[in-house]
Design a protein around this motif. Structure first.
Motif, PDB file in Angstrom:
ATOM      1  N   GLU A 138       0.829  -1.206   0.000  1.00 33.79           N
ATOM      2  CA  GLU A 138       0.000   0.000   0.000  1.00 33.79           C
ATOM      3  C   GLU A 138       0.864   1.258   0.000  1.00 33.79           C
ATOM      4  O   GLU A 138       0.489   2.281  -0.595  1.00 33.79           O
ATOM      5  N   THR A 139       2.039   1.188   0.628  1.00 33.49           N
ATOM      6  CA  THR A 139       2.937   2.344   0.620  1.00 33.49           C
ATOM      7  C   THR A 139       3.439   2.615  -0.792  1.00 33.49           C
ATOM      8  O   THR A 139       3.481   3.760  -1.253  1.00 33.49           O
ATOM      9  N   VAL A 140       3.805   1.555  -1.485  1.00 35.84           N
ATOM     10  CA  VAL A 140       4.257   1.688  -2.876  1.00 35.84           C
ATOM     11  C   VAL A 140       3.151   2.291  -3.733  1.00 35.84           C
ATOM     12  O   VAL A 140       3.378   3.184  -4.561  1.00 35.84           O
ATOM     13  N   ILE A 141       1.940   1.794  -3.539  1.00 33.86           N
ATOM     14  CA  ILE A 141       0.804   2.280  -4.335  1.00 33.86           C
ATOM     15  C   ILE A 141       0.560   3.759  -4.075  1.00 33.86           C
ATOM     16  O   ILE A 141       0.305   4.537  -5.002  1.00 33.86           O
ATOM     17  N   TRP A 142       0.651   4.179  -2.812  1.00 35.91           N
ATOM     18  CA  TRP A 142       0.458   5.601  -2.518  1.00 35.91           C
ATOM     19  C   TRP A 142       1.549   6.445  -3.164  1.00 35.91           C
ATOM     20  O   TRP A 142       1.267   7.532  -3.683  1.00 35.91           O
ATOM     21  N   ALA A 143       2.787   5.957  -3.139  1.00 39.05           N
ATOM     22  CA  ALA A 143       3.880   6.720  -3.755  1.00 39.05           C
ATOM     23  C   ALA A 143       3.658   6.876  -5.252  1.00 39.05           C
ATOM     24  O   ALA A 143       3.783   7.978  -5.809  1.00 39.05           O
ATOM     25  N   LEU A 144       3.304   5.788  -5.918  1.00 42.52           N
ATOM     26  CA  LEU A 144       3.056   5.854  -7.353  1.00 42.52           C
ATOM     27  C   LEU A 144       1.853   6.742  -7.664  1.00 42.52           C
ATOM     28  O   LEU A 144       1.852   7.501  -8.642  1.00 42.52           O
ATOM     29  N   SER A 145       0.832   6.661  -6.832  1.00 43.34           N
ATOM     30  CA  SER A 145      -0.366   7.468  -7.043  1.00 43.34           C
ATOM     31  C   SER A 145      -0.067   8.952  -6.912  1.00 43.34           C
ATOM     32  O   SER A 145      -0.582   9.771  -7.688  1.00 43.34           O
ATOM     33  N   CYS A 146       0.752   9.310  -5.930  1.00 37.80           N
ATOM     34  CA  CYS A 146       1.113  10.719  -5.759  1.00 37.80           C
ATOM     35  C   CYS A 146       1.853  11.244  -6.983  1.00 37.80           C
ATOM     36  O   CYS A 146       1.596  12.368  -7.454  1.00 37.80           O
ATOM     37  N   SER A 147       2.776  10.454  -7.517  1.00 35.67           N
ATOM     38  CA  SER A 147       3.504  10.870  -8.720  1.00 35.67           C
ATOM     39  C   SER A 147       2.556  11.028  -9.897  1.00 35.67           C
ATOM     40  O   SER A 147       2.667  11.979 -10.693  1.00 35.67           O
ATOM     41  N   ALA A 148       1.593  10.112 -10.024  1.00 36.03           N
ATOM     42  CA  ALA A 148       0.629  10.186 -11.121  1.00 36.03           C
ATOM     43  C   ALA A 148      -0.261  11.415 -10.978  1.00 36.03           C
ATOM     44  O   ALA A 148      -0.513  12.132 -11.965  1.00 36.03           O
ATOM     45  N   ARG A 149      -0.739  11.684  -9.765  1.00 37.35           N
ATOM     46  CA  ARG A 149      -1.596  12.847  -9.560  1.00 37.35           C
ATOM     47  C   ARG A 149      -0.848  14.144  -9.851  1.00 37.35           C
ATOM     48  O   ARG A 149      -1.398  15.087 -10.438  1.00 37.35           O
ATOM     49  N   ALA A 150       0.399  14.216  -9.439  1.00 34.84           N
ATOM     50  CA  ALA A 150       1.198  15.407  -9.717  1.00 34.84           C
ATOM     51  C   ALA A 150       1.390  15.591 -11.218  1.00 34.84           C
ATOM     52  O   ALA A 150       1.348  16.721 -11.729  1.00 34.84           O
ATOM     53  N   ALA A 151       1.574  14.494 -11.942  1.00 35.72           N
ATOM     54  CA  ALA A 151       1.727  14.581 -13.398  1.00 35.72           C
ATOM     55  C   ALA A 151       0.442  15.041 -14.066  1.00 35.72           C
ATOM     56  O   ALA A 151       0.470  15.815 -15.036  1.00 35.72           O
ATOM     57  N   TYR A 169       9.126   0.747  -7.940  1.00 34.36           N
ATOM     58  CA  TYR A 169       9.251   0.112  -6.622  1.00 34.36           C
ATOM     59  C   TYR A 169       9.090  -1.410  -6.703  1.00 34.36           C
ATOM     60  O   TYR A 169       8.800  -2.049  -5.713  1.00 34.36           O
ATOM     61  N   ALA A 170       9.257  -1.976  -7.882  1.00 44.18           N
ATOM     62  CA  ALA A 170       9.032  -3.425  -8.003  1.00 44.18           C
ATOM     63  C   ALA A 170      10.003  -4.207  -7.138  1.00 44.18           C
ATOM     64  O   ALA A 170       9.622  -5.174  -6.477  1.00 44.18           O
ATOM     65  N   ALA A 171      11.268  -3.787  -7.117  1.00 38.15           N
ATOM     66  CA  ALA A 171      12.259  -4.545  -6.369  1.00 38.15           C
ATOM     67  C   ALA A 171      12.092  -4.365  -4.858  1.00 38.15           C
ATOM     68  O   ALA A 171      12.416  -5.252  -4.081  1.00 38.15           O
ATOM     69  N   THR A 172      11.591  -3.220  -4.435  1.00 35.28           N
ATOM     70  CA  THR A 172      11.529  -2.943  -3.005  1.00 35.28           C
ATOM     71  C   THR A 172      10.371  -3.643  -2.315  1.00 35.28           C
ATOM     72  O   THR A 172      10.343  -3.737  -1.102  1.00 35.28           O
ATOM     73  N   THR A 173       9.409  -4.095  -3.059  1.00 35.66           N
ATOM     74  CA  THR A 173       8.247  -4.724  -2.441  1.00 35.66           C
ATOM     75  C   THR A 173       8.331  -6.242  -2.437  1.00 35.66           C
ATOM     76  O   THR A 173       7.643  -6.905  -1.669  1.00 35.66           O
ATOM     77  N   ALA A 174       9.165  -6.788  -3.291  1.00 31.55           N
ATOM     78  CA  ALA A 174       9.150  -8.244  -3.473  1.00 31.55           C
ATOM     79  C   ALA A 174       9.614  -8.995  -2.238  1.00 31.55           C
ATOM     80  O   ALA A 174       9.309 -10.165  -2.069  1.00 31.55           O
TER      81      ALA A 174
END
Length: 510
Positions: A141-154, A356-361
């Protein structure tokens, strides 16, 4: 069974868990003052509490603790010196998680540009960790929030390609961790699918946008479970949490259906939202009233475009009655809508380090996810949904149009009746006025006649008084003349007597 289901719906395990986590944080804060060794435990508790609140869209409630979480996590990370081979992975993971939480709060409170900058600040730390061949294991969920924030900013800056690449990565993270099937993370699944829908919409990929938005709506409807139809049965906190995504989600669904030519489905979705909001105004007050006014204004706009002006006027009048349409509270509700892109956008997937694929595995057993297959299944499901829902939506709109026709006929009959009653009232008023004028004229004539008679009486009285005065004066004159004549006669007789006496006095005696 029905009673058991009702009891289950009335319970709020999310709220209970929040109270437990809040109590734990408060208790640890008290301990840290006398026992600094409790600081890591407090920092972890703050991370857990903030994550819990984010999963329920409790952005405002999470803001203060999230800042404290970043501060304490930063202190623990810096305690062992600069980032290097001896840096604690758990300290780094805690700090990165706390910063991501803060960014997610910023995005949730309508500051996606700030959220994007916050996520960018983490890149320096991630780069330092990668240089030391350290990978921070983050929760999915942390990874998803990080990616979502980047997408929203874009999305804010109009970079649809970057937004879609980050949204795709978030969708994959959601699917591979099975968080989309967990009731406790239903809002997270809804948010990721809404993000993917917004990103596709900005890239002018309307069908995919609708597919993701339909999935988001299914997640939300599954959580709400019809409880907003009877808000009085549930606690205010639960109702407020369930109602929070309603307006934005249903509004986007209605807007996008209408823009894609699915007018009946768009209207049906908007009407469903309006009915739910009507039931919530008494419980949640002005914020929901503003949403209801905005939804009615949107409905009026939709109906106007279809030349259903009578229905549009009715919706617009109701919106104005609830809250003036020009108020800032209503206008702000439209500011977050993502416009349809002007051209078709393509993009490349994020590299593993960026997604973040490597950090979550290392923390979760992931399954292999085929994004293209997910998208095909979503499109097929959306096509089936459209085919199934169109007839009912058309039937409902025919019903609404028939109701509008009946209402128009009723209002026309009422208008004719009102006109007839008004005409009769005017005629009665004219007759009453004529009668009043006649009575007034008679009264005026009677008054004038009475005044004439009174004048005549007073004139006759004056004439009689004058006559009597003349007679009195004449009588007095005659009386005076009589008295004068008598006086003269007496004087004459007296003179004669005097003359006789005088004569007798001069005669000689015999």
């Amino acid at each position: 069974m029905a009673q058991a289901k009702a009891r289950q719906q009335s319970q709020d395990p999310y709220g209970q868990e929040g109270k437990t986590l809040t109590s734990r944080v408060q208790r640890l804060r008290g301990w840290v003052g006398s026992d600094p060794s409790k600081l890591p435990e407090l920092a972890d508790a703050l991370v857990d509490l903030t994550a819990h609140r984010l999963l329920g869209h409790g952005y405002a409630a999470a803001a203060e603790d999230a800042q404290d979480s970043v501060r304490r996590a930063g202190e623990l990370l810096a305690a062992s010196g600069p980032i290097g081979p001896y840096t604690s992975i758990s300290d780094a993971a805690r700090y990165v998680t706390a910063v991501v939480h803060l960014a997610a709060i910023q995005a949730g409170m309508g500051m996606p540009d700030s959220a994007g900058r916050t996520i960018e600040l983490l890149e320096h730390i991630r780069e330092q960790l990668r240089e030391q061949r350290l990978e921070v294991p983050l929760r999915p969920e942390t990874v998803i929030w990080a990616l979502s924030c980047s997408a929203r900013a874009a999305l804010v800056v109009g970079d649809a390609a970057t937004a879609n690449a980050n949204a795709d990565a978030a969708i994959v993270r959601l699917a591979e961790s099975d968080l989309g099937d967990d009731p406790d993370t239903a809002y997270l699944a809804m948010d990721v699918n809404r993000l993917a829908s917004d990103s596709r919409w900005a890239a002018r990929r309307a069908e995919e946008a609708l597919s993701y938005l339909l999935t988001a709506k299914d997640h939300y409807d599954g959580v709400a479970a019809g409880r907003l139809n009877e808000p009085g049965r549930f606690s205010p906190a639960l109702v407020e949490r369930l109602a929070e995504p309603l307006f934005g989600l249903y509004r986007d669904m209605a807007d996008r259906l209408a823009a894609m030519g699915e007018v009946d489905l768009g209207l049906a979705t908007r009407r469903s939202m309006i009915e739910l909001l009507r039931g919530l105004t008494g419980r949640l007050g002005d914020p929901v009233r503003a949403q209801l006014a905005a939804a009615l204004a949107d409905l009026a706009s939709d109906l106007s475009q279809l030349d259903r002006l009578d229905e549009a006027d009715a919706a617009s009048a109701e919106a104005v009655a609830i809250m003036p349409a020009e108020s800032a509270a209503v206008q702000d509700l439209r500011s977050g809508a993502v416009p349809l892109g002007t051209q078709l956008i393509t993009w490349s997937p994020l590299p593993p380090t960026a997604s973040y694929a490597a950090t979550t595995a290392t923390s979760v057993n992931f399954k292999i996810v085929d994004l293209a297959a997910l998208q095909r299944a979503g499109r097929q499901r959306t096509a089936a949904w459209l085919a199934a829902e169109r007839p009912e939506a058309q039937r409902l709109e025919q019903h609404w149009m028939e109701q509008a026709r009946i209402e128009l006929a009723r209002r026309e009959a009422e208008r004719v009746q009102a006109d007839r009653a008004a005409a009769e009232q005017r005629a009665a008023e004219r007759a009453e006025a004529a009668e009043a004028e006649r009575v007034e004229a008679e009264q005026r004539a009677h008054a004038e006649e009475a005044e004439r008679l009174e004048r005549r009486r007073r004139r006759e009285e004056r004439m009689e008084a004058h006559r009597l005065e003349l007679e009195r004066r004449e009588a007095e004159r005659r009386e005076a003349e009589r008295l004068k004549a008598e006086q003269q006669e007496l004087e004459r007789l007296q003179a004669e007597i005097d003359e006789l006496e005088r004569r007798e006095g001069k005669s000689p005696p015999q």
